[in-house]
Design a protein around this motif. Structure first.
Motif, PDB file in Angstrom:
ATOM      1  N   THR A 144      10.260  20.047  23.625  1.00 30.71           N
ATOM      2  CA  THR A 144      10.384  20.648  24.731  1.00 30.71           C
ATOM      3  C   THR A 144      12.033  20.363  23.674  1.00 30.71           C
ATOM      4  OG1 THR A 144      10.139  17.839  24.758  1.00 30.71           O
ATOM      5  CG2 THR A 144      11.810  18.651  25.805  1.00 30.71           C
ATOM      6  N   ASP A 145      12.455  20.657  22.609  1.00 29.20           N
ATOM      7  CA  ASP A 145      13.539  21.679  21.984  1.00 29.20           C
ATOM      8  C   ASP A 145      13.238  23.332  22.626  1.00 29.20           C
ATOM      9  OD1 ASP A 145      14.335  19.033  21.174  1.00 29.20           O
ATOM     10  OD2 ASP A 145      13.519  19.573  19.331  1.00 29.20           O
ATOM     11  N   VAL A 146      11.553  23.579  22.487  1.00 27.33           N
ATOM     12  CA  VAL A 146      12.053  25.512  22.114  1.00 27.33           C
ATOM     13  C   VAL A 146      11.588  25.174  23.718  1.00 27.33           C
ATOM     14  CG1 VAL A 146      10.248  27.065  22.066  1.00 27.33           C
ATOM     15  CG2 VAL A 146       9.857  24.694  20.230  1.00 27.33           C
ATOM     16  N   HIS A 147      12.075  24.754  24.764  1.00 27.35           N
ATOM     17  CA  HIS A 147      12.180  25.127  25.736  1.00 27.35           C
ATOM     18  C   HIS A 147      13.445  24.911  26.360  1.00 27.35           C
ATOM     19  CE1 HIS A 147       7.800  24.478  27.576  1.00 27.35           C
ATOM     20  NE2 HIS A 147       7.291  23.434  27.162  1.00 27.35           N
ATOM     21  N   ILE A 148      14.431  23.820  25.697  1.00 28.88           N
ATOM     22  CA  ILE A 148      15.355  24.542  26.191  1.00 28.88           C
ATOM     23  C   ILE A 148      16.384  25.356  25.211  1.00 28.88           C
ATOM     24  CG2 ILE A 148      18.270  23.539  24.928  1.00 28.88           C
ATOM     25  CD1 ILE A 148      16.278  20.114  25.654  1.00 28.88           C
ATOM     26  N   VAL A 149      16.300  25.482  24.195  1.00 32.16           N
ATOM     27  CA  VAL A 149      17.153  26.848  23.397  1.00 32.16           C
ATOM     28  C   VAL A 149      16.514  28.106  24.214  1.00 32.16           C
ATOM     29  CG1 VAL A 149      16.617  27.888  21.219  1.00 32.16           C
ATOM     30  CG2 VAL A 149      16.914  25.941  21.716  1.00 32.16           C
ATOM     31  N   ARG A 150      15.246  28.139  24.561  1.00 31.54           N
ATOM     32  CA  ARG A 150      14.648  29.511  25.405  1.00 31.54           C
ATOM     33  C   ARG A 150      15.228  29.604  27.627  1.00 31.54           C
ATOM     34  NH1 ARG A 150       7.744  29.431  24.140  1.00 31.54           N
ATOM     35  NH2 ARG A 150       8.761  30.180  22.073  1.00 31.54           N
ATOM     36  N   GLY A 151      15.847  28.280  27.124  1.00 31.19           N
ATOM     37  CA  GLY A 151      16.203  28.293  28.192  1.00 31.19           C
ATOM     38  C   GLY A 151      15.621  27.895  29.401  1.00 31.19           C
ATOM     39  N   GLU A 152      14.285  27.486  29.369  1.00 30.45           N
ATOM     40  CA  GLU A 152      13.359  26.796  30.045  1.00 30.45           C
ATOM     41  C   GLU A 152      13.774  25.531  30.914  1.00 30.45           C
ATOM     42  OE1 GLU A 152       9.776  29.159  28.569  1.00 30.45           O
ATOM     43  OE2 GLU A 152       9.834  27.169  28.102  1.00 30.45           O
ATOM     44  N   TYR A 153      14.327  24.833  30.063  1.00 32.66           N
ATOM     45  CA  TYR A 153      14.825  23.415  30.192  1.00 32.66           C
ATOM     46  C   TYR A 153      17.022  23.429  30.771  1.00 32.66           C
ATOM     47  CZ  TYR A 153      15.650  18.238  31.708  1.00 32.66           C
ATOM     48  OH  TYR A 153      15.968  16.979  31.865  1.00 32.66           O
ATOM     49  N   PRO A 154      17.130  22.680  31.182  1.00 34.66           N
ATOM     50  CA  PRO A 154      19.078  23.694  31.401  1.00 34.66           C
ATOM     51  C   PRO A 154      19.273  22.094  31.081  1.00 34.66           C
ATOM     52  CG  PRO A 154      18.179  22.139  33.610  1.00 34.66           C
ATOM     53  CD  PRO A 154      17.237  23.099  33.017  1.00 34.66           C
ATOM     54  N   VAL A 155      20.521  22.625  29.739  1.00 34.39           N
ATOM     55  CA  VAL A 155      20.890  21.330  28.982  1.00 34.39           C
ATOM     56  C   VAL A 155      21.804  21.831  29.258  1.00 34.39           C
ATOM     57  CG1 VAL A 155      19.569  19.634  27.669  1.00 34.39           C
ATOM     58  CG2 VAL A 155      20.744  21.387  26.367  1.00 34.39           C
ATOM     59  N   ARG A 156      23.447  21.442  28.657  1.00 36.97           N
ATOM     60  CA  ARG A 156      24.953  21.699  28.223  1.00 36.97           C
ATOM     61  C   ARG A 156      25.496  22.497  26.833  1.00 36.97           C
ATOM     62  NH1 ARG A 156      27.823  18.738  25.426  1.00 36.97           N
ATOM     63  NH2 ARG A 156      27.509  16.277  25.107  1.00 36.97           N
ATOM     64  N   PRO A 157      25.533  23.955  26.775  1.00 35.48           N
ATOM     65  CA  PRO A 157      25.758  24.895  25.773  1.00 35.48           C
ATOM     66  C   PRO A 157      27.100  23.618  25.082  1.00 35.48           C
ATOM     67  CG  PRO A 157      26.216  26.280  27.372  1.00 35.48           C
ATOM     68  CD  PRO A 157      25.917  24.656  28.249  1.00 35.48           C
ATOM     69  N   GLY A 158      27.008  23.371  23.804  1.00 32.51           N
ATOM     70  CA  GLY A 158      27.752  22.597  22.629  1.00 32.51           C
ATOM     71  C   GLY A 158      26.857  20.852  22.357  1.00 32.51           C
ATOM     72  N   LEU A 159      25.297  21.524  22.988  1.00 29.74           N
ATOM     73  CA  LEU A 159      24.963  19.713  23.145  1.00 29.74           C
ATOM     74  C   LEU A 159      24.276  20.100  21.510  1.00 29.74           C
ATOM     75  CD1 LEU A 159      24.162  17.189  24.460  1.00 29.74           C
ATOM     76  CD2 LEU A 159      22.179  18.139  24.989  1.00 29.74           C
ATOM     77  N   ILE A 160      24.380  18.517  20.919  1.00 28.12           N
ATOM     78  CA  ILE A 160      23.606  18.382  19.407  1.00 28.12           C
ATOM     79  C   ILE A 160      22.190  18.253  20.188  1.00 28.12           C
ATOM     80  CG2 ILE A 160      23.493  16.682  17.640  1.00 28.12           C
ATOM     81  CD1 ILE A 160      26.700  16.581  17.690  1.00 28.12           C
ATOM     82  N   LEU A 161      21.188  18.619  20.042  1.00 25.62           N
ATOM     83  CA  LEU A 161      19.482  18.358  19.769  1.00 25.62           C
ATOM     84  C   LEU A 161      19.002  17.526  19.074  1.00 25.62           C
ATOM     85  CD1 LEU A 161      18.643  22.211  21.350  1.00 25.62           C
ATOM     86  CD2 LEU A 161      19.535  20.752  22.392  1.00 25.62           C
ATOM     87  N   GLY A 162      17.668  16.617  19.796  1.00 27.88           N
ATOM     88  CA  GLY A 162      17.347  16.657  18.587  1.00 27.88           C
ATOM     89  C   GLY A 162      16.992  14.797  19.445  1.00 27.88           C
ATOM     90  N   HIS A 163      15.903  14.329  19.266  1.00 28.04           N
ATOM     91  CA  HIS A 163      15.364  12.772  20.055  1.00 28.04           C
ATOM     92  C   HIS A 163      14.261  12.562  19.276  1.00 28.04           C
ATOM     93  CE1 HIS A 163      13.042  16.371  21.945  1.00 28.04           C
ATOM     94  NE2 HIS A 163      11.888  15.319  21.882  1.00 28.04           N
ATOM     95  N   GLU A 164      14.572  12.369  18.482  1.00 25.64           N
ATOM     96  CA  GLU A 164      13.362  12.032  17.276  1.00 25.64           C
ATOM     97  C   GLU A 164      14.073  11.509  15.345  1.00 25.64           C
ATOM     98  OE1 GLU A 164       9.684  14.098  18.209  1.00 25.64           O
ATOM     99  OE2 GLU A 164      11.311  15.234  17.736  1.00 25.64           O
ATOM    100  N   PRO A 165      14.938  10.449  15.850  1.00 20.41           N
ATOM    101  CA  PRO A 165      15.798  10.209  14.791  1.00 20.41           C
ATOM    102  C   PRO A 165      14.982   8.593  14.191  1.00 20.41           C
ATOM    103  CG  PRO A 165      16.534   9.139  17.546  1.00 20.41           C
ATOM    104  CD  PRO A 165      15.031   9.422  17.585  1.00 20.41           C
ATOM    105  N   VAL A 166      15.022   8.903  12.764  1.00 23.62           N
ATOM    106  CA  VAL A 166      14.881   7.894  11.626  1.00 23.62           C
ATOM    107  C   VAL A 166      15.808   7.898  10.623  1.00 23.62           C
ATOM    108  CG1 VAL A 166      13.468   7.615   9.844  1.00 23.62           C
ATOM    109  CG2 VAL A 166      12.374   8.308  11.832  1.00 23.62           C
ATOM    110  N   GLY A 167      16.476   6.443  10.675  1.00 23.31           N
ATOM    111  CA  GLY A 167      18.503   5.862   9.290  1.00 23.31           C
ATOM    112  C   GLY A 167      18.172   5.311   9.133  1.00 23.31           C
ATOM    113  N   VAL A 168      19.911   5.156   8.537  1.00 21.59           N
ATOM    114  CA  VAL A 168      20.326   4.057   8.144  1.00 21.59           C
ATOM    115  C   VAL A 168      21.131   3.360   8.810  1.00 21.59           C
ATOM    116  CG1 VAL A 168      20.645   3.202   6.235  1.00 21.59           C
ATOM    117  CG2 VAL A 168      19.245   3.992   6.279  1.00 21.59           C
ATOM    118  N   ILE A 169      20.991   1.996   9.677  1.00 22.75           N
ATOM    119  CA  ILE A 169      22.579   2.027  10.189  1.00 22.75           C
ATOM    120  C   ILE A 169      23.750   2.291   9.537  1.00 22.75           C
ATOM    121  CG2 ILE A 169      23.634  -0.246  11.858  1.00 22.75           C
ATOM    122  CD1 ILE A 169      20.518  -1.284  11.979  1.00 22.75           C
ATOM    123  N   ALA A 170      24.759   2.740  10.755  1.00 22.46           N
ATOM    124  CA  ALA A 170      26.432   3.028   9.548  1.00 22.46           C
ATOM    125  C   ALA A 170      26.781   2.141  10.310  1.00 22.46           C
ATOM    126  CB  ALA A 170      26.071   4.719   9.174  1.00 22.46           C
ATOM    127  N   ALA A 171      27.094   1.647  11.152  1.00 18.80           N
ATOM    128  CA  ALA A 171      28.434   1.205  11.884  1.00 18.80           C
ATOM    129  C   ALA A 171      27.546   0.735  13.290  1.00 18.80           C
ATOM    130  CB  ALA A 171      28.909   2.311  12.410  1.00 18.80           C
TER     131      ALA A 171
END
Length: 369
Positions: A42-69
């Motif tokens: 889906t990120d590929v579709h976005i970057v190629r302009g095939e699915y519209p999101v606003r410029p300036g958006l941070i991409l990525g939707h599969e997060p693994v991490g540590v609670i910071a706040a």
């Protein structure tokens, strides 16, 4: 430190690495420090302009991490320092769609998909998680990032293809396209009890992986007509469920043609353009077939259940993680993934270089000992 590194969508075919303010959680929200994420089709579709999101958006939707706040209202259920995953879909749990069980459509069409779509996503050192109580799933200490990084989207989506198709014990199933989502759909069909599972693709390495993930038969579309071969394998009847996992006219059409009257086509692909259902493939509209479409299920309970499958050795997705890159190398990583070269399946993407992470993990283990 008040700034973080982030990978930002700059417009069609443009990715930029920028410094952004570290987000601050509001009431009911959490901020997690990203340790691992990945690149999705889906990120590929976005970057190629095939699915519209606003410029300036941070991409990525599969997060693994540590609670910071943590914002107000999340203690004592959560605490700073816990390792967590968050589904690609982050339902609020309270709206009409959520209360009706359509979590992915939270607030309206596709509304449950927020990260990298309507709000900043996971390709950053820190991520703000909305409705955190409904969406943070704690990772068991025994599991590594690599074991769970494909749960938020790829495995949840692939498995949902089998679930939405209502695959039953003893069913015949065909899965069209054996990319990461198709492979997870193949695995999902196996978990649901399908007897005959046909993996369809054009890449021999992916067909071999399909066997590893549960396919009983594979069809290389460069060598065989997949519809004819599926008909042969099912005694002329067709499969009970065909799962389309690519998002193209030809795979959608072949899935229809391979499904028996009364069967189900379960569609997972992201389509960009008009889809046609041929007259004869749907028996003039009288074939009692079902076509169902699914957006990745999300939410805390979905993630908890998928974590249980990994923790109890029912699912091993690590063979799909074939490459590792840091955010600083996003252009090389994205080009490799989008062009499907070098045998890439999925990329583990981290804020730091791989060498730095290895050194930190060795130091941390030595300290604990």
């Amino acid at each position: 430190m008040s700034a973080m590194k982030a990978v930002v969508f700059g417009g069609t075919n443009q990715l930029r690495i920028e410094e952004r303010p570290i987000p601050v959680p509001g009431t009911g929200e959490a901020v997690i420090r990203i340790t691992t994420t990945t690149i999705c089709g889906t990120d590929v579709h976005i970057v190629r302009g095939e699915y519209p999101v606003r410029p300036g958006l941070i991409l990525g939707h599969e997060p693994v991490g540590v609670i910071a706040a943590l914002g107000d209202g999340l203690e004592p259920e959560y605490r700073i320092g816990q390792r967590v995953i968050v589904g690609a879909i982050t339902p609020c749990g309270q709206c009409f769609s959520c209360l009706g069980g359509s979590h992915a459509q939270c607030g309206g069409p596709l509304g449950g998909w927020r990260f990298g779509n309507t709000i900043d996503g996971a390709w950053a050192e820190y991520l703000r998680v909305p409705d955190a109580r409904a969406n943070l799933a704690v990772i068991p200490d025994s599991l590594s990032d690599e074991q769970v990084v494909l749960l938020p989207d790829i495995f949840s989506t692939g498995l949902s293809g089998a679930e939405s198709g209502n695959v039953r014990v003893g069913d015949a199933v065909a899965v069209f396209a054996q990319g990461p989502i198709g492979l997870c759909a193949t695995l999902g069909a196996k978990l649901r009890g399908a007897a005959l599972i046909v993996g369809v693709d054009a890449v021999p390495e992916r067909l071999e992986m399909a066997r590893r993930f549960g396919a009983t038969h594979v069809v290389n579309v460069r060598e065989q007509d997949p519809v004819a071969e599926i008909r042969r394998l099912t005694g002329g009847r067709g499969v009970d469920v065909a799962i389309e996992a690519l998002g193209r006219q030809e795979t959608f059409e072949n899935a229809l043609r391979s499904t028996r009257p009364g069967g189900t086509v379960s569609s997972l692909g992201v389509y960009s353009g008009k889809l046609v259902a041929p007259y004869e493939a749907i028996h003039a509209g009288l074939g009692d077939q079902r076509i169902v479409m699914t957006l990745c299920p999300g939410g805390k309970e979905r993630m908890r259940r998928l974590l249980e499958l990994v923790a109890h050795d029912r699912v091993d997705l690590t063979p799909l993680v074939t490459h590792h890159f840091a955010f600083d190398d996003i252009h090389e990583a994205f080009e490799m993934f989008s062009s499907q070269r070098a045998g890439v399946m999925k990329i583990a993407l981290t804020p730091q270089a791989v060498g730095e992470l290895v050194a930190q993990r060795v130091t941390a283990r030595a300290f604990r000992q």
